[in-house]
Enzyme design. Structure first.
Site, PDB file in Angstrom:
ATOM      1  N   TYR A 232      -5.426   5.209  -9.354  1.00 32.35           N
ATOM      2  CA  TYR A 232      -6.255   4.431  -8.754  1.00 32.35           C
ATOM      3  C   TYR A 232      -7.747   4.928  -9.554  1.00 32.35           C
ATOM      4  CZ  TYR A 232      -3.982   2.603  -4.889  1.00 32.35           C
ATOM      5  OH  TYR A 232      -2.929   1.906  -4.051  1.00 32.35           O
TER       6      TYR A 232
ATOM      7  N   CYS B 207       0.861  -1.261  -0.008  1.00 31.63           N
ATOM      8  CA  CYS B 207      -0.119  -0.052   0.174  1.00 31.63           C
ATOM      9  C   CYS B 207       0.962   1.339   0.016  1.00 31.63           C
ATOM     10  CB  CYS B 207      -0.828  -0.148   1.290  1.00 31.63           C
ATOM     11  SG  CYS B 207      -1.879   1.597   1.759  1.00 31.63           S
TER      12      CYS B 207
HETATM   13  N1  LIG Z   1      -6.742   7.892   3.520  1.00 34.64           N
HETATM   14  C1  LIG Z   1      -6.211   6.627   3.619  1.00 34.64           C
HETATM   15  C2  LIG Z   1      -6.323   5.874   2.537  1.00 34.64           C
HETATM   16  C3  LIG Z   1      -5.695   4.684   2.815  1.00 34.64           C
HETATM   17  C4  LIG Z   1      -6.157   3.397   1.607  1.00 34.64           C
HETATM   18  O1  LIG Z   1      -6.851   3.766   0.925  1.00 34.64           O
HETATM   19  N2  LIG Z   1      -5.658   2.230   1.899  1.00 34.64           N
HETATM   20  C5  LIG Z   1      -6.064   1.116   1.123  1.00 34.64           C
HETATM   21  C6  LIG Z   1      -4.766   0.072   0.420  1.00 34.64           C
HETATM   22  S1  LIG Z   1      -3.593   0.870  -0.413  1.00 34.64           S
HETATM   23  C7  LIG Z   1      -6.581   0.005   1.741  1.00 34.64           C
HETATM   24  O2  LIG Z   1      -6.421  -0.539   2.699  1.00 34.64           O
HETATM   25  N3  LIG Z   1      -7.856  -0.355   1.416  1.00 34.64           N
HETATM   26  C8  LIG Z   1      -8.736  -1.132   1.788  1.00 34.64           C
HETATM   27  C9  LIG Z   1     -10.219  -1.245   1.707  1.00 34.64           C
HETATM   28  O3  LIG Z   1     -10.597   0.073   1.189  1.00 34.64           O
HETATM   29  O4  LIG Z   1     -11.036  -1.833   2.053  1.00 34.64           O
HETATM   30  C10 LIG Z   1      -4.764   6.953   3.836  1.00 34.64           C
HETATM   31  O5  LIG Z   1      -3.992   7.931   2.983  1.00 34.64           O
HETATM   32  O6  LIG Z   1      -4.119   6.701   4.915  1.00 34.64           O
END
Ligand SMILES: N[C@@H](CCC(=O)N[C@@H](CS)C(=O)NCC(=O)O)C(=O)O
Length: 373
Positions: free
Chosen positions: A238, A58
């Protein structure tokens, strides 16, 4: 092969455009030295009290890891690392959610619902997670939402995302927004940064408490750069990959490459994104560029050009990857395994595209960024 209804489902708007859900936990950790006598912060900076949950796949989590390493906080803030793939978090017949899971390094390869297999390795920190006892990241959020008595409505808006900054003393999620976490680590833990010297210091990079990634005099400029980099590049890739209409994709792809050209132009005139000063803006850009040729070009259809075709961005990546504290935050196997196998919505069989060897390209020659001072 297991039959299942579980599938990664990104949130999309009316025109088929990808929408990233905003972080719901945004508490701050304060250093005593930044606290006035009337303030009583809930979370105070302490050695050993805070923990990060990350995925090496990530980009948002890896920017936190890079900052933690550069600030010499490896023995101050502990880390749990999840397996690289999204898996069903509940019985798929009842709840189709897929997300991050914990695994032991020596566990059998994980088999995905589509038949793809992905190894466990020594980066993984164990299952159940030693800090929370949870088997998946969703459970950490569910526990927190139970403790805070979240309503059904409030629960619906929560993404079970990494990174998470967690307080081991109170067993609460402190923050799940990487933008805040990197500033917390930059600003609030200076009294705990370890005074170790290594190759990075020898090569003249400021580390530990000498490193300020968000200096006051540059804040306005940093925020301005962050804004367009986030919209068009960090999140832009994305928006290309998860677009569900041609129009949404075309719009995102056009913006992405217009802004990559803009970055290339800036980096042809100065060493870093904000003047010749290394700041958080550089780390935030790097985490996307390092994934670009290996994953985004194919998986997210960001195919107009590769980063290796832009001399200044390529050398910018060479420089940042040569910093050991940053290099340690890059695990390409996890990155490739995650994206290609976790989004069955856009890559049904979890086939991992052949690698262009981007890290070898980076290491094949030294960077030329010393030409700027
Ligand atoms: N706002 C968050 C975004 C984090 C994010 O979108 N992480 C993704 C991985 S790249 C995630 O864990 N997604 C899991 C999901 O949305 O179910 C940050 O920048 O900390």
């Amino acid at each position: 092969m297991m039959a299942t209804a579980a599938l990664y489902k990104p949130t999309v708007g009316k025109s088929g455009e990808f929408i990233r859900r905003s972080a719901k936990f945004r508490n701050w950790v304060k250093s005593w030295s930044n606290t006035s006598s009337e303030e009583k912060p809930t979370y105070v900076a302490e050695k050993g009290r805070y923990h990060l949950f990350v995925a090496y796949a990530c980009p948002w989590a890896c920017r936190c890891l890079a900052v933690r390493n550069m600030k010499r906080l490896e023995n101050v803030i502990s880390v749990s690392v999840v397996h690289s793939c999204f898996l069903p978090t509940r019985d798929p017949a009842v709840d189709p959610h897929v997300g991050w899971h914990f695994r032991n390094p020596t566990d059998e390869p994980v088999e995905l619902p589509n038949g793809a297999k992905v190894n466990c390795d020594d980066y993984l920190t164990g299952c159940p997670d030693p800090v929370t006892g949870c088997v998946c990241v969703r459970d950490i959020y569910e526990q927190e939402m139970d403790k805070l008595n979240f309503s059904e409505e409030e629960r619906r808006g929560v993404a079970f995302s990494v990174p998470i900054l967690y307080c081991k003393k109170t067993n609460h999620i402190v923050c799940n927004e990487s933008e805040d976490i990197i500033r917390i680590l930059t600003k609030e833990f200076d009294e705990f940064c370890e005074d170790v010297k290594d190759e990075d210091d020898e090569r003249g990079y400021a580390m530990g408490k000498n490193l300020n990634l968000f200096p006051e005099v540059l804040q306005e400029e940093i925020l301005n750069v962050n804004k367009w980099i986030y919209e068009n590049i960090n999140n832009g890739v994305y928006r290309c990959g998860f677009a569900q209409s041609q129009e949404a994709y075309d719009f995102a792809a056009k913006n992405l490459f217009t802004h990559l050209d803009r970055v290339e132009e800036i980096l042809s005139k100065q060493r870093y994104m904000v003047q010749n000063k290394f700041t958080e803006a550089d780390i935030r850009l790097f985490v996307t560029l390092i994934r670009f040729d290996e994953v985004y070009v194919v998986h997210f259809k960001t195919s107009k050009k590769c980063i290796r075709e832009y001399p200044n961005m390529l050398n910018f990546c060479r420089e940042l990857y040569s910093i050991q504290a940053i290099k340690k935050s890059v695990v390409m196997q996890h990155i490739r395994d995650h994206y290609y196998t976790s989004h069955a919505n856009i890559n049904k069989f979890g086939i991992r595209a052949i690698s262009p060897g981007f890290l070898d390209i980076l290491e094949s020659q030294p960077h030329d960024r010393n030409r700027f001072q």
